[in-house]
Every structure is written in structure tokens, then in C-alpha cells.
Design an enzyme around this catalytic site. Structure first.
Site, PDB file in Angstrom:
ATOM      1  N   ASN A   1       0.869  -1.175   0.000  1.00 50.39           N
ATOM      2  CA  ASN A   1       0.000   0.000   0.000  1.00 50.39           C
ATOM      3  C   ASN A   1       0.911   1.232   0.000  1.00 50.39           C
ATOM      4  OD1 ASN A   1      -1.774   2.048   0.552  1.00 50.39           O
ATOM      5  ND2 ASN A   1      -2.341   1.337   2.605  1.00 50.39           N
TER       6      ASN A   1
ATOM      7  N   LYS B   1       0.152   4.255  -0.059  1.00 46.49           N
ATOM      8  CA  LYS B   1      -0.444   5.432   0.596  1.00 46.49           C
ATOM      9  C   LYS B   1      -0.122   6.660  -0.273  1.00 46.49           C
ATOM     10  CE  LYS B   1      -0.191   3.046   4.933  1.00 46.49           C
ATOM     11  NZ  LYS B   1      -0.146   3.083   6.378  1.00 46.49           N
TER      12      LYS B   1
ATOM     13  N   HIS C   1      -9.634   1.460   5.025  1.00 46.57           N
ATOM     14  CA  HIS C   1      -8.365   1.548   5.750  1.00 46.57           C
ATOM     15  C   HIS C   1      -8.565   2.472   6.953  1.00 46.57           C
ATOM     16  CE1 HIS C   1      -4.242   2.490   6.725  1.00 46.57           C
ATOM     17  NE2 HIS C   1      -3.898   1.411   6.024  1.00 46.57           N
TER      18      HIS C   1
ATOM     19  N   GLU D   1      -6.832   4.730   8.136  1.00 46.19           N
ATOM     20  CA  GLU D   1      -6.514   6.138   7.874  1.00 46.19           C
ATOM     21  C   GLU D   1      -7.703   6.834   7.218  1.00 46.19           C
ATOM     22  OE1 GLU D   1      -2.834   5.405   5.815  1.00 46.19           O
ATOM     23  OE2 GLU D   1      -1.942   4.770   7.710  1.00 46.19           O
TER      24      GLU D   1
ATOM     25  N   GLU E   1      -5.751  -5.065  10.542  1.00 48.17           N
ATOM     26  CA  GLU E   1      -4.725  -4.038  10.747  1.00 48.17           C
ATOM     27  C   GLU E   1      -4.977  -3.328  12.077  1.00 48.17           C
ATOM     28  OE1 GLU E   1      -2.790  -2.958   6.812  1.00 48.17           O
ATOM     29  OE2 GLU E   1      -4.381  -1.516   7.138  1.00 48.17           O
TER      30      GLU E   1
ATOM     31  N   GLY F   1       2.186   1.915  10.831  1.00 44.56           N
ATOM     32  CA  GLY F   1       3.157   2.997  10.670  1.00 44.56           C
ATOM     33  C   GLY F   1       3.868   3.374  11.969  1.00 44.56           C
TER      34      GLY F   1
ATOM     35  N   SER G   1       3.116  -2.461  10.265  1.00 46.51           N
ATOM     36  CA  SER G   1       4.568  -2.527  10.457  1.00 46.51           C
ATOM     37  C   SER G   1       5.162  -3.890  10.101  1.00 46.51           C
ATOM     38  CB  SER G   1       4.947  -2.121  11.891  1.00 46.51           C
ATOM     39  OG  SER G   1       4.511  -0.805  12.156  1.00 46.51           O
TER      40      SER G   1
ATOM     41  N   GLY H   1       2.668  -1.348   4.255  1.00 42.16           N
ATOM     42  CA  GLY H   1       2.773   0.081   3.953  1.00 42.16           C
ATOM     43  C   GLY H   1       4.223   0.485   3.770  1.00 42.16           C
ATOM     44  N   GLY H   2       4.795   1.038   4.819  1.00 42.28           N
ATOM     45  CA  GLY H   2       6.162   1.577   4.762  1.00 42.28           C
ATOM     46  C   GLY H   2       7.164   0.695   4.047  1.00 42.28           C
TER      47      GLY H   2
HETATM   48  P1  PGA Z   1       2.569  -0.004   7.647  1.00 40.17           P
HETATM   49  O1  PGA Z   1       1.122   0.212   6.991  1.00 40.17           O
HETATM   50  O2  PGA Z   1       3.112  -1.287   7.084  1.00 40.17           O
HETATM   51  O3  PGA Z   1       3.361   1.198   7.257  1.00 40.17           O
HETATM   52  O4  PGA Z   1       2.350  -0.107   9.117  1.00 40.17           O
HETATM   53  C1  PGA Z   1       0.267  -0.858   6.766  1.00 40.17           C
HETATM   54  C2  PGA Z   1      -1.036  -0.350   6.221  1.00 40.17           C
HETATM   55  O5  PGA Z   1      -1.484   0.715   6.677  1.00 40.17           O
HETATM   56  O6  PGA Z   1      -1.653  -0.955   5.331  1.00 40.17           O
END
Ligand code: PGA
Length: 253
Positions: free
Chosen positions: A10, A12, A95, A97, A167, A173, A213, A234-235
């Protein structure tokens, strides 16, 4: 037998054209020989490049949101039909967010899931509890409620076209990954809960990823858990070398 894993990145709101084009060219080559399902969800403006470089490749791609209406006066929104113009395989829905910053509700998540399914786009439905909810022992209650509402009017035969992502909000994150036991506990609960909702005898067709994460160091530990079918990353997906390590993970069943 090797476990069939789904590793979905992802992006983002990260990377721009000058990073994304080389990324797409490279991931296509890197994912050629993996047995896992590899995918990326890119920002809308780059779907044209995803289509150009990844269509008919081993790499699935899609968006991070969609609107549930077909068209109309919805400034700034993107419809499922528009995503279909780019042959999107999947779309992230609900999500945390989006739930937190853009008032995404369980009802809008449900409408988006139905829209994605009727448009032949796989919805990746995100659910997860906050730190406070976990401390109050409300994790299962919160997640059951999110799932039940997200799946309203979703037919049993469509379940195999849905991907779920657990999640935990406190792990996104933050660098604070859920332990593999914590992730396994919730994901196995999610599978049982969906079976109960639909009166299914087996959890076989239900795909649930872990997100929060996940990185090249902790992926194997998480992915080897019996109920975890993959990761929403994500990251760590922004760095293709790291993402490559994750999506080449091999777990023997
Ligand atoms: P992250 O994000 O791996 O940066 O924690 C995961 C996500 O929000 O899908």
C-alpha cells in the site's frame, strides 16, 4: 506444500512518477518467479503507469479507495468504472486512515464493498481495533461489528472474491508490530466469525492478511502462523528490495 501467500503493498500518499516508473519496471521482473500473489495499491494518478507496465504480468495492482456511486457531483472522488478503465484488480476499502481522517463509516465501507464486487474488483476490507479498544478487551467486539457491517448484503458466493486485512490501528506505521500470536489470535477469530455469519463449514475460502509494520525482518514470523494468509504492507513496500524479500517469503504448510 508451500503456503499460498498474498503480499500487497500500500503506497499510501508516497512516491512520485520518477520513483514509480522504475519501481513498476523492476517489480515486474522481480515477481516473475515468485509463487506468491504479489500486488501494489498505488495513488490514483499512477494507475495509468501500473496498467502500462503491469497489465498481464505477475503483479496485481489497484487503488486505495473508490466511491460507491456510479457517477455524479462528487468532487475529488473516483468511481469503480474509472478504476475499471485501468483494469484494476483490487481496491483497499475502509483503511483505518480513511476511517479516521475522512470519516469513512461502516456503512460507506459496505457500499464500497458492494460496488467493488459488482464491478469485478477485489475489495481488500480493512478492520482493526485501536490501542484503547484493545486495552479494554474490546478487540473481538469491534472487529466483529466492522466485519458484519462491511459484509451486509454480500452473498456467500462472493466471499471468495474478498480479501480481509486485520490491521490493528496501534501497529500501523508505528513500528510496533502485533506479535505473531496476537495477529494469529485475531485472524483465526475473524475466520471463525465469518464462517458463523455465513454458516460455512470450512474457513478455506476466506483470505485474511495481517497489516501493521510488517517488514522484511518480521514477515516470516508472522506469515508462518496458520491463519495468516499474507500481508498488507505500507512503509516497507516503498523500498523494493525490502518488499522483494517479503514477497519472496516461502512457508511450508
Ligand atoms: P505499515 O502500513 O506497514 O506502514 O504499518 C500498513 C497499512 O497501513 O496498510
Amino acid at each position: 506444500m508451500e503456503k499460498e501467500l498474498y503480499l500487497i503493498g500500500n503506497f499510501k500518499m508516497n512516491l512520485t512518477k520518477s520513483d514509480i516508473i522504475p519501481y513498476l519496471k523492476k517489480i515486474k521482473k522481480m515477481a516473475k518467479n515468485t509463487n506468491n500473489h504479489v500486488g501494489i495499491c498505488v495513488p490514483y494518478p499512477y494507475l495509468c503507469y501500473a496498467k502500462k507496465y503491469l497489465n498481464h504480468s505477475n503483479v496485481l495492482y489497484g487503488a486505495q479507495n473508490l466511491h460507491y456511486k456510479e457517477s455524479g457531483a462528487f468532487t475529488g472522488e473516483v468511481s469503480a468504472e474509472m478504476l475499471n478503465d485501468f483494469n484494476c484488480d483490487m481496491v483497499i476499502i475502509g483503511h483505518s486512515e480513511r476511517r479516521n481522517y475522512y470519516n469513512e463509516t461502516d456503512d460507506s465501507v459496505n457500499l464500497k464493498v458492494l460496488k467493488a464486487l459488482s464491478s469485478n474488483i477485489v475489495p481488500i476490507i480493512c478492520v482493526g481495533e485501536s490501542e484503547l479498544e484493545r486495552e479494554k478487551n474490546e478487540t473481538f467486539k469491534v472487529i466483529d461489528n466492522q466485519i458484519k457491517k462491511a459484509l451486509k448484503d454480500v452473498k456467500v458466493e462472493d466471499l471468495s472474491s474478498v480479501i480481509f486485512a486485520y490491521e490493528p490501528i496501534w501497529a500501523i506505521g508505528t513500528g510496533k508490530t502485533a506479535t505473531s500470536e496476537q495477529a494469529e489470535e485475531v485472524i483465526s477469530h475473524i475466520k471463525k466469525y465469518i464462517c458463523k455469519l455465513y454458516k460455512l463449514k470450512s474457513t478455506d475460502l476466506i483470505v485474511v492478511l495481517y497489516g501493521g509494520s510488517m517488514n522484511e525482518k518480521n514477515a516470516t514470523e508472522l506469515l508462518k502462523m496458520p491463519s495468516i494468509d499474507g500481508g498488507l504492507i505500507g512503509g516497507a513496500c516503498l523500498n523494493l528490495e525490502k518488499f522483494g524479500v517479503i514477497f519472496n517469503t516461502k512457508i511450508n504448510d
